[in-house]
Design an enzyme around this catalytic site. Structure first.
Site, mmCIF file in Angstrom:
data_model
loop_
_atom_site.group_PDB
_atom_site.id
_atom_site.type_symbol
_atom_site.label_atom_id
_atom_site.label_comp_id
_atom_site.label_asym_id
_atom_site.label_seq_id
_atom_site.Cartn_x
_atom_site.Cartn_y
_atom_site.Cartn_z
ATOM 1 N N GLY A 11 0.880 -1.104 0.122
ATOM 2 C CA GLY A 11 0.066 0.112 0.016
ATOM 3 C C GLY A 11 0.825 1.308 -0.034
ATOM 4 N N ARG A 72 1.209 -4.948 -5.850
ATOM 5 C CA ARG A 72 1.560 -6.242 -5.398
ATOM 6 C C ARG A 72 2.043 -7.314 -6.316
ATOM 7 N NH1 ARG A 72 -2.409 -3.445 -1.975
ATOM 8 N NH2 ARG A 72 -1.509 -3.268 -0.256
ATOM 9 N N SER A 73 2.545 -8.213 -6.235
ATOM 10 C CA SER A 73 3.214 -9.210 -7.138
ATOM 11 C C SER A 73 2.751 -10.528 -6.642
ATOM 12 C CB SER A 73 4.655 -8.916 -7.289
ATOM 13 O OG SER A 73 5.365 -10.107 -7.996
ATOM 14 N N ASP A 103 3.999 -4.776 6.110
ATOM 15 C CA ASP A 103 4.287 -6.318 6.650
ATOM 16 C C ASP A 103 4.661 -7.152 5.473
ATOM 17 O OD1 ASP A 103 4.116 -6.469 9.388
ATOM 18 O OD2 ASP A 103 2.508 -7.830 8.992
ATOM 19 N N THR A 126 3.364 2.794 5.768
ATOM 20 C CA THR A 126 1.794 2.534 5.704
ATOM 21 C C THR A 126 1.163 3.346 6.823
ATOM 22 O OG1 THR A 126 0.296 0.687 6.591
ATOM 23 C CG2 THR A 126 2.595 0.710 7.389
ATOM 24 N N ILE A 127 -0.035 3.869 6.044
ATOM 25 C CA ILE A 127 -0.940 4.683 6.670
ATOM 26 C C ILE A 127 -1.423 4.074 8.161
ATOM 27 C CG2 ILE A 127 -1.285 6.061 4.784
ATOM 28 C CD1 ILE A 127 -4.189 4.581 5.015
ATOM 29 N N ASP A 128 -1.467 2.684 8.080
ATOM 30 C CA ASP A 128 -2.173 2.171 9.238
ATOM 31 C C ASP A 128 -1.390 1.937 10.377
ATOM 32 O OD1 ASP A 128 -4.486 1.415 7.906
ATOM 33 O OD2 ASP A 128 -3.480 -0.395 6.684
ATOM 34 N N ASP A 130 0.513 -0.183 11.525
ATOM 35 C CA ASP A 130 0.421 -1.261 12.238
ATOM 36 C C ASP A 130 1.496 -2.380 12.123
ATOM 37 O OD1 ASP A 130 0.068 -2.014 9.409
ATOM 38 O OD2 ASP A 130 -1.506 -3.310 9.744
ATOM 39 N N ARG A 172 -8.301 -1.869 7.870
ATOM 40 C CA ARG A 172 -9.082 -3.179 7.778
ATOM 41 C C ARG A 172 -8.702 -4.071 8.984
ATOM 42 N NH1 ARG A 172 -8.183 -4.512 1.824
ATOM 43 N NH2 ARG A 172 -7.685 -2.588 1.588
ATOM 44 N N GLU A 188 -17.408 10.245 20.312
ATOM 45 C CA GLU A 188 -18.198 9.741 21.427
ATOM 46 C C GLU A 188 -17.881 8.226 21.606
ATOM 47 O OE1 GLU A 188 -19.639 12.164 19.852
ATOM 48 O OE2 GLU A 188 -19.797 13.140 21.842
ATOM 49 N N HIS A 252 -10.214 6.474 0.233
ATOM 50 C CA HIS A 252 -8.897 6.862 -0.260
ATOM 51 C C HIS A 252 -8.249 8.166 -0.109
ATOM 52 C CE1 HIS A 252 -9.434 2.612 -1.659
ATOM 53 N NE2 HIS A 252 -8.200 2.588 -1.771
HETATM 54 P P1 ADP Z 1 2.287 -4.486 2.534
HETATM 55 O O1 ADP Z 1 3.725 -4.499 2.254
HETATM 56 O O2 ADP Z 1 1.607 -3.019 2.417
HETATM 57 O O3 ADP Z 1 1.793 -5.215 3.832
HETATM 58 P P2 ADP Z 1 1.347 -6.792 0.610
HETATM 59 O O4 ADP Z 1 0.958 -7.621 1.889
HETATM 60 O O5 ADP Z 1 0.350 -6.726 -0.320
HETATM 61 O O6 ADP Z 1 1.706 -5.313 1.280
HETATM 62 O O7 ADP Z 1 2.759 -7.036 0.284
HETATM 63 C C1 ADP Z 1 3.351 -6.593 -0.834
HETATM 64 C C2 ADP Z 1 4.106 -7.593 -1.729
HETATM 65 O O8 ADP Z 1 4.940 -8.241 -0.902
HETATM 66 C C3 ADP Z 1 3.076 -8.854 -2.255
HETATM 67 O O9 ADP Z 1 2.397 -8.316 -3.329
HETATM 68 C C4 ADP Z 1 4.154 -9.711 -2.586
HETATM 69 O O10 ADP Z 1 4.793 -9.683 -3.618
HETATM 70 C C5 ADP Z 1 5.307 -9.505 -1.418
HETATM 71 N N1 ADP Z 1 4.890 -10.672 -0.223
HETATM 72 C C6 ADP Z 1 3.953 -10.604 0.619
HETATM 73 N N2 ADP Z 1 4.149 -11.499 1.537
HETATM 74 C C7 ADP Z 1 5.157 -12.464 0.995
HETATM 75 C C8 ADP Z 1 5.681 -13.534 1.406
HETATM 76 N N3 ADP Z 1 5.294 -14.486 2.402
HETATM 77 N N4 ADP Z 1 6.850 -14.016 0.674
HETATM 78 C C9 ADP Z 1 7.126 -13.574 -0.302
HETATM 79 N N5 ADP Z 1 6.742 -12.248 -0.738
HETATM 80 C C10 ADP Z 1 5.684 -11.695 -0.251
#
Ligand code: ADP
Length: 322
Positions: A11, A72-73, A103, A126-128, A130, A172, A188, A252
């Site tokens: 994100g 995202r890949s 994460d 990340t804006i979250d 978390d 989320r 509140e 958004h």
């Molecule tokens: P964020 O980094 O914001 O948490 P995502 O969870 O969508 O976003 O993760 C971003 C990208 O990191 C994913 O599209 C994927 O390519 C890669 N990724 C996420 N989890 C794994 C994993 N367990 N192993 C390898 N690559 C990962």
């Protein structure tokens, strides 16, 4: 090391550009060549990698989003995808990486180190907010302030019409934006994914307020909170109390906009620290904050530990909204 790569992944968050700028400019100051990898792991797998110069970073510190793009890949989730990415990096002579993301991105970074021994240092964007291991993440302060500005406007109209408003903020799986915005916005009741409150409790609070002469109320809810999304919450309140609630979903807009001073400073410090860490031979870590201090935390720990919402902020908000 002589060549490093930087990428933004997952994100997007305001302040990512300030972090990229710091990586590029500190890297070049330290006589490194710096490469930008486009669209996170997509660019790594598809070899969309280009050198970045000092002047490429002109006029980016104040811009929201990420000039390197993010994505995202699914390919990178598989070992073959990561092998392809590692081969591209090796062909370009890239020795080490700075990963700006959340994460999931750090899980990917950790896998690159484990499977292909490519050193990576993470910067939490990340804006979250978390991410375990850092009190603050890049983009969080901006998102909170953006949401707060909207809530202040809603409060004006809520007060003029004696209305109950439910404002849904992003989150989320996390209640950081909701709890911070709720306290700062005088809400509140605050609903977060932690499930700390119930519709019944909220109704009681609102009724107590009305009995004391209060004419308008604002409830803040995170996207992923337990009783459902904002419209479900409004329905539930209507059914259980007869009270009519207006709903506003901020969406958004909270991801965009020019980063606040706090986010630009955080991003600049973290980006610079990430390059310094790589030069010191550290890797498989994330740069985090503990109060004002920068710290390093192993990526494995970061991705395996949950960061808890600050419950004390929610109880304080409840106490103060009387
Ligand atoms: P964020 O980094 O914001 O948490 P995502 O969870 O969508 O976003 O993760 C971003 C990208 O990191 C994913 O599209 C994927 O390519 C890669 N990724 C996420 N989890 C794994 C994993 N367990 N192993 C390898 N690559 C990962």
């Amino acid at each position: 090391i002589s060549k490093i790569g930087v990428y933004t992944s997952g994100g997007d968050a305001p302040g990512m550009n300030a972090a990229i700028r710091a990586v590029v400019r500190v890297g070049i100051a330290q006589k490194l060549e710096v490469f930008g990898i486009h669209s996170g792991y997509i660019g790594m797998v598809d070899n969309i990698i280009q050198p970045l110069q000092l002047r490429d970073m002109a006029n980016v510190i104040q811009r929201g989003g990420t000039i390197l793009k993010t994505a995202r890949s699914t390919e990178f989730m598989k070992p073959e995808g990561r092998a392809k990415a590692a081969a591209n990096l090796k062909a370009a002579g890239i020795d080490a990486l700075v990963c700006i993301g959340g994460d999931g991105s750090f899980r990917g970074a950790h896998a690159l180190w484990e499977e292909h021994q490519i050193p990576v240092v993470g910067v939490p964007g990340t804006i979250d907010n978390d991410i375990y291991g850092s009190d603050k993440t890049i983009g969080f302060d901006t998102a909170v302030n953006t949401a707060l500005e909207a809530i202040d406007r809603i409060r004006d109209t809520a007060a003029s019409h004696d209305r109950l408003f439910i404002v849904e903020v992003m989150g989320r799986n996390s209640g950081f934006i909701a709890s911070h915005v709720g306290l700062a916005g005088g809400a509140e009741e605050i609903f977060t994914p932690d499930g700390l409150t119930t519709v019944e409790k909220a109704i009681d609070h609102i009724k107590e307020g009305i009995a004391r002469g209060k004419t308008s109320s604002i409830l803040i809810t995170a996207e992923g909170q337990k009783p459902g999304r904002a419209y479900d919450l409004a329905d539930s309140i209507r059914k259980k109390s007869g009270m009519d609630a207006k709903v506003s979903i901020l969406g958004h807009q909270q991801r965009g906009g020019s980063p606040t001073a706090a986010d630009r400073i955080l991003a600049s410090r973290m980006g610079a620290a990430a390059v310094d860490s790589l030069l010191k031979g550290q890797c498989d870590i994330m740069i985090g904050t503990e109060g004002e201090r920068l710290v390093t935390v192993p990526l494995d720990l970061v991705t395996k530990t949950e960061k808890k919402t600050q419950i004390d902020l929610i109880s304080l908000a409840n106490l103060l909204a009387t």
